[in-house]
Design an enzyme around this catalytic site. Sequence first.
Site, PDB file in Angstrom:
ATOM      1  N   TYR A 284       0.825  -1.272  -0.005  1.00  0.00           N
ATOM      2  CA  TYR A 284      -0.005   0.093  -0.021  1.00  0.00           C
ATOM      3  C   TYR A 284       0.987   1.359   0.106  1.00  0.00           C
ATOM      4  O   TYR A 284       1.827   1.380   1.073  1.00  0.00           O
ATOM      5  CB  TYR A 284      -0.642   0.225   1.179  1.00  0.00           C
ATOM      6  CG  TYR A 284      -1.864   1.182   1.156  1.00  0.00           C
ATOM      7  CD1 TYR A 284      -2.780   1.162   0.669  1.00  0.00           C
ATOM      8  CD2 TYR A 284      -1.365   2.141   2.044  1.00  0.00           C
ATOM      9  CE1 TYR A 284      -3.623   2.276   0.564  1.00  0.00           C
ATOM     10  CE2 TYR A 284      -2.047   3.591   2.047  1.00  0.00           C
ATOM     11  CZ  TYR A 284      -3.258   3.665   1.216  1.00  0.00           C
ATOM     12  OH  TYR A 284      -4.192   4.603   1.400  1.00  0.00           O
TER      13      TYR A 284
ATOM     14  N   ASP B 191       9.295   2.720   0.831  1.00  0.00           N
ATOM     15  CA  ASP B 191       8.132   3.579   1.432  1.00  0.00           C
ATOM     16  C   ASP B 191       8.344   3.205   2.912  1.00  0.00           C
ATOM     17  O   ASP B 191       7.734   2.287   3.419  1.00  0.00           O
ATOM     18  CB  ASP B 191       6.908   2.944   0.989  1.00  0.00           C
ATOM     19  CG  ASP B 191       5.711   3.537   1.432  1.00  0.00           C
ATOM     20  OD1 ASP B 191       5.747   4.312   2.472  1.00  0.00           O
ATOM     21  OD2 ASP B 191       4.575   3.401   0.963  1.00  0.00           O
TER      22      ASP B 191
ATOM     23  N   LYS C 231       2.920  11.372   7.711  1.00  0.00           N
ATOM     24  CA  LYS C 231       2.452  12.479   8.364  1.00  0.00           C
ATOM     25  C   LYS C 231       2.854  12.691   9.821  1.00  0.00           C
ATOM     26  O   LYS C 231       2.956  13.765  10.423  1.00  0.00           O
ATOM     27  CB  LYS C 231       0.842  12.581   8.385  1.00  0.00           C
ATOM     28  CG  LYS C 231       0.186  12.585   7.004  1.00  0.00           C
ATOM     29  CD  LYS C 231      -1.362  12.651   6.960  1.00  0.00           C
ATOM     30  CE  LYS C 231      -2.044  12.539   5.698  1.00  0.00           C
ATOM     31  NZ  LYS C 231      -1.696  11.400   5.018  1.00  0.00           N
TER      32      LYS C 231
END
Length: 440
Positions: A165, A246, A274
């Site tokens: 993902y 990632d 974030k």
Amino acid sequence: MPDHALPRNSDLTAALVEARETYAAARPVSAALHAEARAVMPGGNTRSVLFWTPFPTAMVRGEGCRLWDADGHEYVDFCGEYSAGLFGHSDPRILAALRGALDSGLNLAGVGANEVRLAALLCARFPAMERVRFTNSGTEANLMALTAARAATGRAGVLVFRGGYHGGVLTFPAGQPMQAVNLPIPVQVADYNDAEGAVALLEGGGIGAVIVEPMLGAGGCIPADPAFLAALREGCDRTGALLIFDEVMTSRHHAGGLQMRLGGVRPDLMTLGKYVAGGMSFGAFGGRAAVMDQFDGHRPGTLPHAGTFNNNVLSMAAGLVAMGEIFTAEAADALWARGEALRARLNEVAAGAGMVFTGAGSMVTPHFRPGKLTRPPTTASAEEEQRRELFFLDMLAGGIYLARRGMVTLSLPMTAADTEAFVAAVSDFCEARRPLLAVA
């Protein structure tokens, strides 16, 4: 233990129906909000991961590692905003930084000193980042990293992994067809932790970028074998493809990212999300200077990189405090140790119940099948999905909020008492539901 969790339910379907009814009856305000929302939003929802039936719980307040819903129930928040909520809901240092940024005005349409300071802090912290640029989310960070890699290599193809993902438009769930929402990037899909298969696809030609999570996040918290990452590095070196890690979720596991705990394989590019900005809208991509300098505006033919909020004042101010003052290397190590101990305890209480908890550090996911997992299952029985939903509903009934799919991410405000409460809730679940958890 909630009444509905008593072992009188010998049938899995009946137990799940009862759990759903109990859930709905306890949340009339959330139900009404959902009914109202369905008139103006498809499904009454604007973020798919927060949707579940019969309706999602509406939250109204958060403090520390706790949440309160619209019907007055209190939860210990083990969802942790799917890893973005590392600092909890109300860290006073982050709130002070945000208030200070607000006092100086929003949307300044200019560069600022804080972005330089944050960039320098991240480049010093993550060895793989010689240069860095900011985005609004991890999704954007991954898109820009792929853009940089494909432009640098002149090859359009991307190698991805089942269960991976990389954002809402770059998702590759195991056992499912290619998602219609994915961007039309030519991808080849390999099995996670299958070094031989991945390298064979690499050597087939046309691959400009390999993007991989050092531990699958949404794919079930399954860590990479260090040998697998090393094989990808060697394969990229031989073929000229660029390796992207990632680390939007997993960079919390070490001051230099999970890559540093898994043998120190160094990617060409890596991405962040974030939590780096204290949970504000934020992402970052960075890596080797030779690749990142494609975005250097001083050079002819530079790659454009737009984004009104890339350097927004709130994210820059919060990021400096979050990463410069709060989430130190020592804090990262302590959180890792706490998570490792929690996963061991969870597997102790779940032993023999037909479920296993996988993960690394402060991220963990239950799987309702026994044995070790090295890649996400490509098939899940109806009973397995029912057990997953039952676990979620039982945890909510016990005051534990986690992701609907079961994923847990710890936050810094959590105490030993909080994690022990989770262990106790899982122990109660295994004891009460044991007849329903047996795997044939």
